[in-house]
Design a protein around this motif. Structure first.
Motif, PDB file in Angstrom:
ATOM      1  N   GLU A  57      45.535  44.445  40.449  1.00 26.72           N
ATOM      2  CA  GLU A  57      44.431  43.768  41.149  1.00 26.72           C
ATOM      3  C   GLU A  57      44.667  43.762  42.652  1.00 26.72           C
ATOM      4  OE1 GLU A  57      40.953  42.354  42.060  1.00 26.72           O
ATOM      5  OE2 GLU A  57      41.448  42.781  39.976  1.00 26.72           O
ATOM      6  N   ALA A  58      45.912  43.524  43.074  1.00 23.57           N
ATOM      7  CA  ALA A  58      46.221  43.530  44.513  1.00 23.57           C
ATOM      8  C   ALA A  58      46.034  44.936  45.092  1.00 23.57           C
ATOM      9  CB  ALA A  58      47.643  43.043  44.759  1.00 23.57           C
ATOM     10  N   LEU A  59      46.417  45.962  44.341  1.00 19.52           N
ATOM     11  CA  LEU A  59      46.217  47.334  44.808  1.00 19.52           C
ATOM     12  C   LEU A  59      44.728  47.646  44.933  1.00 19.52           C
ATOM     13  CD1 LEU A  59      47.164  50.119  45.649  1.00 19.52           C
ATOM     14  CD2 LEU A  59      47.455  50.679  43.219  1.00 19.52           C
ATOM     15  N   LEU A  60      43.935  47.232  43.961  1.00 21.35           N
ATOM     16  CA  LEU A  60      42.486  47.446  44.049  1.00 21.35           C
ATOM     17  C   LEU A  60      41.905  46.749  45.280  1.00 21.35           C
ATOM     18  CD1 LEU A  60      41.389  47.114  40.323  1.00 21.35           C
ATOM     19  CD2 LEU A  60      41.189  49.153  41.767  1.00 21.35           C
ATOM     20  N   GLU A  61      42.367  45.545  45.564  1.00 22.59           N
ATOM     21  CA  GLU A  61      41.853  44.835  46.743  1.00 22.59           C
ATOM     22  C   GLU A  61      42.226  45.578  48.023  1.00 22.59           C
ATOM     23  OE1 GLU A  61      39.744  42.894  49.199  1.00 22.59           O
ATOM     24  OE2 GLU A  61      39.524  42.629  47.043  1.00 22.59           O
TER      25      GLU A  61
END
Length: 182
Positions: A57-61
């Motif tokens: 999720e952090a990578l997607l953000e």
């Protein structure tokens, strides 16, 4: 507003494609159905340039923020209708919003909705494309796992998104596009 391209899918392949399209000067919209498998990954320890191993999720953000920094508009929603209005595609989202663009790029992993609505040629579960990512429907491209050519991994999907985006820009301009200064 009519965008130059709409990317359907907000995972690594779609966001990478959007980034490259925007860097080419196109008006780009990403419709993120928030279905990326990366959302469920607890740590991504092998993404180049990110030694701290962020969550999926952090990578997607980070990918969304990078795309937005280049002018990409990202909206949440699920596509439920597609019309070809003679040179412009009109996509209707579940909540009734309509977005329009001259070209579409599908980065939908295993979601068949848009491919089915357009009657795209399939290879089993995957959308059939040529080497450059063109589908059987004019001005519709596909990248990432939906093509069945790359495994469902963030780095290969992002690379394929970039590859197909460069080909889409080349097709729109009628000449090879390079995403670097001459």
């Amino acid at each position: 507003m009519i965008h130059d391209a709409i990317v359907v899918g907000g995972g690594p392949a779609g966001l990478s494609a959007a980034l490259f399209l925007a860097r080419a000067g196109l008006k780009v919209l990403v419709i993120d159905g928030e279905q990326s498998a990366l959302r469920e990954v607890p740590r991504v320890p092998n993404y180049p340039g990110l030694p701290e191993a962020p969550s999926g999720e952090a990578l997607l953000e980070r990918l969304r923020a990078h795309a937005r920094s280049q002018g990409v508009e990202v909206v949440s929603g699920r596509v439920e209708g597609v019309r070809d209005e003679g040179g412009v595609f009109a996509l209707t989202l579940r909540d009734g919003r309509i977005h329009k663009a001259e070209a579409l790029l599908l980065a939908t992993r295993d979601d068949p909705i848009v491919a089915n609505l357009l009657g795209l040629k399939r290879n089993g579960l995957h959308v059939h494309t040529d080497f450059q990512g063109r589908t059987s429907y004019p001005r519709v491209y596909a990248c990432g796992a939906v093509r069945g050519l790359v495994p469902d991994h963030a780095i290969t999907g992002a690379g394929d998104g970039a590859w197909v985006a460069v080909n889409l820009v080349s097709d729109l301009r009628g000449e090879p596009y390079r995403d670097y200064p001459e």
